[in-house]
Design an enzyme around this catalytic site. Sequence first.
Site, mmCIF file in Angstrom:
data_model
loop_
_atom_site.group_PDB
_atom_site.id
_atom_site.type_symbol
_atom_site.label_atom_id
_atom_site.label_comp_id
_atom_site.label_asym_id
_atom_site.label_seq_id
_atom_site.Cartn_x
_atom_site.Cartn_y
_atom_site.Cartn_z
ATOM 1 N N CYS A 90 0.825 -1.210 0.000
ATOM 2 C CA CYS A 90 0.000 0.000 0.000
ATOM 3 C C CYS A 90 0.858 1.258 0.000
ATOM 4 O O CYS A 90 0.354 2.344 -0.259
ATOM 5 C CB CYS A 90 -0.953 0.005 1.187
ATOM 6 S SG CYS A 90 -0.110 0.019 2.774
ATOM 7 N N ASP A 149 2.210 2.658 2.596
ATOM 8 C CA ASP A 149 2.076 3.448 3.818
ATOM 9 C C ASP A 149 3.327 3.329 4.684
ATOM 10 O O ASP A 149 3.979 2.291 4.712
ATOM 11 C CB ASP A 149 0.845 2.989 4.609
ATOM 12 C CG ASP A 149 -0.450 3.366 3.893
ATOM 13 O OD1 ASP A 149 -0.357 3.997 2.839
ATOM 14 O OD2 ASP A 149 -1.525 3.030 4.402
ATOM 15 N N CYS A 162 -3.058 5.380 5.426
ATOM 16 C CA CYS A 162 -4.516 5.344 5.400
ATOM 17 C C CYS A 162 -5.103 5.670 6.776
ATOM 18 O O CYS A 162 -4.378 5.727 7.772
ATOM 19 C CB CYS A 162 -4.984 3.968 4.947
ATOM 20 S SG CYS A 162 -4.769 2.720 6.220
ATOM 21 N N CYS A 211 -2.789 -2.891 8.511
ATOM 22 C CA CYS A 211 -2.459 -1.564 9.042
ATOM 23 C C CYS A 211 -2.073 -1.685 10.521
ATOM 24 O O CYS A 211 -1.143 -1.015 10.981
ATOM 25 C CB CYS A 211 -3.636 -0.603 8.892
ATOM 26 S SG CYS A 211 -4.449 -0.707 7.285
HETATM 27 FE FE1 FES Z 1 -1.702 -0.050 4.239
HETATM 28 FE FE2 FES Z 1 -3.507 0.935 5.816
HETATM 29 S S1 FES Z 1 -3.739 0.514 3.723
HETATM 30 S S2 FES Z 1 -1.415 0.632 6.248
#
Ligand code: FES
Length: 132
Positions: free
Chosen positions: A34, A36, A59, A103
Amino acid sequence: MVYSEKVLDHFANPRNVGEIENADGIGEVGNSKCGDIMKMYIKVEDGTISDVKFKTFGCGAAIATSSMATELIKGKSVDEALQLTNKAVMEALDGLPPVKVHCSVLAEEAIKAAVSDYYEKQGIDPEILIEK
Ligand code: FES
């Protein structure tokens, strides 16, 4: 996708956002899928996490889990912080949708990375402290 009240609250009003100057431990982790990124800073006094702050580029669930993770380890011993699991973070937030579980894993990893960094700075090999 339905988020709990607590997730929404920690997303809208994240606790402990920021950086700590002269932190005793800093951990940065990311999820390559993702994209992040989470960064955690801890201050340790007498073996206790006296302060913790985070910066998350990610996110809403990543922000909420970072926020909750910092709340869960504040005032705890470093060893207790190392035991924090993503499951405990999720439970404290009254759950997360399945696609958002990773996450919370990022939050657990960020804390472990910060504590490991702290141990390394103390000259202790963090490998022996983290049970796999
Ligand atoms: Fe990857 Fe939330 S979508 S940490």
